[in-house]
Every structure is written in C-alpha cells, then in structure tokens.
Design a protein around this motif. Structure first.
Motif, PDB file in Angstrom:
ATOM      1  N   ALA A  33       0.830  -1.202   0.000  1.00  0.00           N
ATOM      2  CA  ALA A  33       0.000   0.000   0.000  1.00  0.00           C
ATOM      3  C   ALA A  33       0.867   1.255   0.000  1.00  0.00           C
ATOM      4  CB  ALA A  33      -0.936  -0.006   1.208  1.00  0.00           C
ATOM      5  N   ALA A  34       1.912   1.261   0.827  1.00  0.00           N
ATOM      6  CA  ALA A  34       2.779   2.440   0.912  1.00  0.00           C
ATOM      7  C   ALA A  34       3.541   2.658  -0.390  1.00  0.00           C
ATOM      8  CB  ALA A  34       3.754   2.280   2.074  1.00  0.00           C
ATOM      9  N   VAL A  57      -0.065   5.924 -14.475  1.00  0.00           N
ATOM     10  CA  VAL A  57       0.140   4.582 -13.901  1.00  0.00           C
ATOM     11  C   VAL A  57      -0.100   4.537 -12.395  1.00  0.00           C
ATOM     12  CG1 VAL A  57       1.862   2.787 -13.458  1.00  0.00           C
ATOM     13  CG2 VAL A  57       1.623   3.748 -15.757  1.00  0.00           C
ATOM     14  N   PRO A  58       0.448   5.480 -11.579  1.00  0.00           N
ATOM     15  CA  PRO A  58       0.159   5.423 -10.134  1.00  0.00           C
ATOM     16  C   PRO A  58      -1.325   5.494  -9.812  1.00  0.00           C
ATOM     17  CG  PRO A  58       1.972   6.919 -10.562  1.00  0.00           C
ATOM     18  CD  PRO A  58       1.395   6.559 -11.898  1.00  0.00           C
ATOM     19  N   ILE A  96      -3.216   2.499  -7.580  1.00  0.00           N
ATOM     20  CA  ILE A  96      -3.790   2.702  -6.245  1.00  0.00           C
ATOM     21  C   ILE A  96      -5.255   2.290  -6.178  1.00  0.00           C
ATOM     22  CG2 ILE A  96      -2.195   4.538  -5.583  1.00  0.00           C
ATOM     23  CD1 ILE A  96      -4.291   6.574  -6.237  1.00  0.00           C
ATOM     24  N   MET A  97      -5.835   1.920  -7.315  1.00  0.00           N
ATOM     25  CA  MET A  97      -7.183   1.362  -7.285  1.00  0.00           C
ATOM     26  C   MET A  97      -7.215  -0.013  -6.624  1.00  0.00           C
ATOM     27  SD  MET A  97      -8.600   2.372 -11.071  1.00  0.00           S
ATOM     28  CE  MET A  97      -8.711   4.085 -11.621  1.00  0.00           C
ATOM     29  N   PHE A  98      -6.034  -0.644  -6.498  1.00  0.00           N
ATOM     30  CA  PHE A  98      -5.960  -1.995  -5.948  1.00  0.00           C
ATOM     31  C   PHE A  98      -5.641  -2.011  -4.459  1.00  0.00           C
ATOM     32  CE2 PHE A  98      -4.990  -2.322 -10.484  1.00  0.00           C
ATOM     33  CZ  PHE A  98      -5.886  -3.302 -10.875  1.00  0.00           C
ATOM     34  N   ILE A  99      -5.548  -0.839  -3.833  1.00  0.00           N
ATOM     35  CA  ILE A  99      -5.312  -0.784  -2.390  1.00  0.00           C
ATOM     36  C   ILE A  99      -6.481  -0.055  -1.723  1.00  0.00           C
ATOM     37  CG2 ILE A  99      -2.805  -0.894  -2.571  1.00  0.00           C
ATOM     38  CD1 ILE A  99      -2.683   2.119  -2.256  1.00  0.00           C
ATOM     39  N   ASN A 135      -9.092  -5.150   7.500  1.00  0.00           N
ATOM     40  CA  ASN A 135      -8.863  -6.575   7.242  1.00  0.00           C
ATOM     41  C   ASN A 135      -7.802  -6.777   6.163  1.00  0.00           C
ATOM     42  OD1 ASN A 135     -10.586  -7.901   9.090  1.00  0.00           O
ATOM     43  ND2 ASN A 135     -12.372  -7.435   7.822  1.00  0.00           N
ATOM     44  N   TRP A 136      -7.798  -5.913   5.147  1.00  0.00           N
ATOM     45  CA  TRP A 136      -6.796  -6.003   4.079  1.00  0.00           C
ATOM     46  C   TRP A 136      -5.408  -5.675   4.616  1.00  0.00           C
ATOM     47  CZ3 TRP A 136      -3.062  -3.316   1.515  1.00  0.00           C
ATOM     48  CH2 TRP A 136      -2.697  -3.768   0.248  1.00  0.00           C
TER      49      TRP A 136
END
Length: 549
Positions: A57-58, A220-221, A225-228, A249-250
């Motif tokens: 995520a970071a 691209v970034p 970030i849609m996946f976090i 939970n993720w």
C-alpha cells in the motif's frame, strides 16, 4: 480465622491478584495495538509477511512522487535544449520564470489538496491530481511559445501540490508505528528517483519526448492505487464503518489472531478508531474549531515562535543553493568547467541524492537535529568553497583538475541531505502544538515555497551580480555557514522530546543559546530535590555510583 482458612484465603487473594495482573497485562498489550488511529497495525507479529500489505500500500500510494521529481528537475534538461530550439528565443529572466513558476503554485495547491482529501478521501485526491498533471505535460509537449510553457509548468506544480500531501497522510495512517518513518521515506526516495529519470532521459531525448512520456508516470500510479484500500481513519470519519473494517482486514491480512480475544485485530482497531473519532467530535463541540480559536492559538508563544524560527531556517535552506543546483544542474556543470558530460554528472548527483534520502531515514531516527543541521551547514560551505576555488582556477587555466568541482558538488549534495535539506521539512510536525499543526504546516510550507521561488528566480541575477558561478558558490557557502550559526543560536532540539517539553520550552524561551532552564523543585527541608533526569551516571569505575541529596 484458623490457619487452614487463612491459608486458603491468602491463596485466593494470590490467585485473584494473578488473574487481575494477567488481565491488566492483556489490556495493556492490546491497548498498545490500538493506541492510535495514526498507527493502525502496531502488533507483535514480527514476521516480514505481516508487513507485506502495508509495504504494498505504501509503495503504490507514494508512487505519485515519481512524477513530482520529474516535474521539479525538468527545467534542468529543458532550458539548455530550449536555447537551441527555433521556436523559442528566451531571455535569462524568461528562463528563470520557466524554472521557478512551478513552486509558486504550491501555496495554492497544498491547501486545496488538504480540503479535498478530507472531503473525497486520500487516494481519490491523488487520482484527481492526475488531471492537472496530464494537462500540464500535454501543454509543455505541444508548446511553441512562452505562455504555453509557463501554463504547463503551473499545471504541473498544482498537480504536485495536490497529490503529495494526501499520499503522505495516507502513509502515516496505514503504517505501523515502528515502520512509519521508513515507509514515509519512500516518498522522497521516489522523488529523487524521478529526478534521476529526467536527467537520464534529457541526455538522450528531446524535451518534448520527455514531456509526453511523463504522462505515463502520471497515469500509472492512479491506476495502481485502485488496488489498495482507502485510509480506515478517513472512512471512520465519514461513518463508513463496513468499508473501514474491510480496509483494516486487508491491511492486517497476515497478522495473527490476538490471543484470548474473540475479536480480530481489525475489529479491535476499528473500535479504537471509532472511539478516537468520537472523542475528537466531542472536543471540537466543546472547544470549537473556528478561525478565531486558531488565530488565538497562533498568538501564543507556542504558535508564533516556532513559526518565526522555521521561516528563518527555510530562508537559509533555500538560499544555500540546495534547490538552485537541482533546477539548474545541467547548466551548472557546464559553467564550473567540468569536462564530464553535464547530463551524466546530473544523473550521478540525482542518484546520490536518492541513496542519501534512504540513509537520511536512519540518521533522523538516530541522531539529534541540531548537530545534524550544523554539521550539514559547515560541510556544505566547505564543499562550495572548494568547488568555487577550482572553478576559478579552471577558467583561468591554472589547473586541469576539472573533476574536482564535480566531486565537491557531489559531496555538497551528501552534506545537504544530512540535515539542512531534510530536517526543516520534518520539523513542522515536531515544533507546533497538535491543535494548529495542520494549519501551521500549510503556512510554513507556503513560506518555504515562496522562498524557493525567489531563490530560483534570482539565480541569473546573483550570477551577474557576484561575477559568475564561482561568486555565487561563495555566496552559497556564506549562507550555509549562516544556517549552521542560526541553528546553533535559535533552533531547539526536538529529537526524543515530548510535545509537552517542546511547548514548555517555547513558553519560556526564544533562543536556544542561553535558554532558561526549568527551575529545580526543592523538598520541604529546603534541600534541592534531584529528579531521575538530574542523576548523573559515569562510566568511570572509581566513581560508579549515584549521588543523591
């Protein structure tokens, strides 16, 4: 009571005491887990696997800083190529505007970013920043006159200001407390890497091609970030409890189930976030959040003193040449008389800056702030004096050691990263009370960028006034020494200090040199009472004892 009864009673007391003690330990243990919404995953799971979600995520949230680095360093490759472009016939003043105007938008873009991140979320604001970013790079890539170029740089600056703040806030809210510093350092590392990329591309590509390709680093970034998940703290503040639990939970996907607890770690953290948000709402209802209250807080010594000190520190930072060498690096390497390819030298300098940004994380965690800044200022001054001296000798044909200015400038970058470049930006989170920290950060950030604008804008004027590049390098050396002296006299130490200690310092002091010490308490018999902090320990074997009165 008979002996047997007494014994059983004592045994029950001991068992109850042990049970109470064990329960207290468990409560303390899990209180540590959920102690703050800014440290969501402080748990004893030591396996590297437990950190994977936070690292992912970071890494993705900070990735937008890559294009920020490209935007900042782009003028270094743009200006030399524009002098050979038939569409442009720029004066020195117009070139300085192209370089500097990008930072002039930060005082406007940063507050807007702060408002948006509270309204639509941290990650959504980063995505939104891509729109002005793409507009800016497209305008630059298709520019055939100065107004189009300047407008493109303005959009780039606005996009950088809009996207960086939310990314940093997101990192602080999802990072484990002991990993927070390291994860936040990903942002400047990406920025430095972006600088290296633009220097390398400018070496082999036309400035228009570099601008077109920069759109990729903007888009691209925002896709990744849609996946976090969004920040759980923000989701709780908006009443989106289920989404906050999914996010937690993720983040805690690989954390072990807490012992002796029916709830998962994510559920414990959610309860803590809700409790803290409730307390915040109650505090705001009681004390108010209006502008009048914030102005009153700034009128206190704990508000205006750190603001004045930081503005002064940023003055020395900006006019010591740190960002001027970044924005004009290719041209600077040409002017110092080095025979090395100026683009290659810029790439090496950018790489060094990137490496030092990672080393700096360790240094800030280990060493005190004041010695780091003073060492940095003195080191920068020595490096600039050496570079200036050899630049003069090279131009006068007194030496053929053209590699010395490059080495001196490289060491200048190293010493700047030790303190004077990095520490002023971090001290806004250390010097101000929490009640005004957000607004104070915006003010100081705005002042710093205005000073950066004037320093970059004044480069050509200073060169002309001081007799060329060697003269301006001596000027940078003098300002660097001034920064070290200023820090020695005015800057308080914040490393390992509690917020209450810093606030108490500003109530009684303005200058660190000659500061008023906290009066020592005396016991009822009039003798001086020595606290634990006043106990002097010595390693001398003959004096290995503690003296108390």
């Amino acid at each position: 009571m008979d002996p047997i009864g007494t014994s059983c009673f004592s045994l029950n007391i001991e068992e109850n005491a042990r049970a109470i003690l064990e329960e207290k330990k468990q409560d303390e243990k899990f209180q540590e887990i959920i102690v703050s919404c800014r440290s969501l995953s402080r748990y004893e799971g030591k396996k590297t696997k437990t950190l994977v979600p936070q690292l992912v995520a970071a890494s993705l949230a900070a990735l937008y800083h890559l294009v920020v680095g490209i935007s900042l360093a782009y003028s270094a490759i743009l200006l030399p190529q524009l002098r050979e472009d038939k569409d442009f016939n720029l004066t020195k003043d117009e070139e300085s505007w192209i370089a500097s105007i990008i930072v002039l938008t930060v005082p406007i873009g940063a507050p807007i970013g702060g408002i948006l991140m509270d309204m639509i979320g941290r990650l959504n604001t980063v995505k939104l920043a891509a729109i002005p970013g793409i507009i800016g790079w497209t305008l630059i890539a298709t520019a055939h006159n100065l107004p189009m170029m300047l407008l493109g740089r303005v959009f780039n600056g606005f996009a950088s200001a809009l996207g960086t703040g939310p990314a940093i806030v997101y990192l602080t809210e999802i990072a484990r407390a002991d990993m927070r510093g390291s994860l936040i350092s990903l942002a400047p590392a990406y920025t430095s890497f972006g600088m290296v990329l633009v220097y390398a591309k400018g070496w082999v590509m036309n400035w228009r091609t570099v601008a077109w390709l920069s759109n990729i680093y903007t888009i691209v970034p925002c896709i990744l970030i849609m996946f976090i998940p969004e920040s759980p703290a923000w989701l709780v503040s908006k009443g989106r409890t289920e989404a906050a639990l999914e996010s937690l939970n993720w983040i805690n996907k690989y954390q072990p189930q807490p012992e002796n607890r029916a709830e998962s770690l994510a559920e414990l953290q959610l309860a803590a976030l809700q409790k803290e948000h409730q307390k915040k709402m109650e505090s705001e209802a009681l004390n108010g959040t209006g502008i009048v209250n914030r102005i009153k807080d700034f009128m206190k010594p704990t508000g205006y003193k750190p603001l004045i000190i930081l503005v002064g520190l940023f003055f020395f930072q900006q006019f010591a040449g740190i960002y001027i060498t970044l924005f004009y690096s290719v041209e600077l390497f040409k002017e110092v008389g080095s025979t090395m390819n100026p683009y290659l030298a810029s790439v090496l300098l950018g790489t060094l800056r990137c490496l030092m940004s990672m080393v700096n994380t360790y240094m800030l965690r280990t060493f005190r702030r004041r010695p780091l800044i003073m060492t940095s200022g003195v080191g920068m001054a020595i490096c600039m004096c050496v570079s200036a001296l050899f630049t003069k000798w090279i131009k006068e044909k007194q030496t053929d050691m053209t590699w010395v200015p490059v080495l001196a400038l490289a060491m200048y970058v190293v010493t700047s990263m030790i303190g004077l470049l990095s520490i002023p930006w971090t001290m806004t989170a250390e010097l101000f009370p929490i009640e005004i920290r957000g607004i104070a950060h915006s003010f100081t950030n705005g002042f710093a960028n205005l000073l950066m604008f004037f320093s970059i804008q004044s480069y050509y004027s200073l060169c002309h006034l001081l007799g060329g590049v060697s003269g301006i390098q001596y000027f940078f050396a003098i300002i660097s020494i001034g920064g070290a002296v200023y820090s020695y006299v005015f800057l308080p130490e914040t490393h390992m200090k509690k917020l209450s200690q810093i606030q108490e310092y500003f109530i009684h002091n303005t200058m660190y040199l000659g500061q008023k010490k906290k009066p020592t308490k005396r016991s009822s018999n009039g003798r001086k009472r020595i606290s634990n902090k006043d106990i002097v320990k010595t390693n001398d074997k003959s004096q290995n004892q503690v003296l108390l009165t």
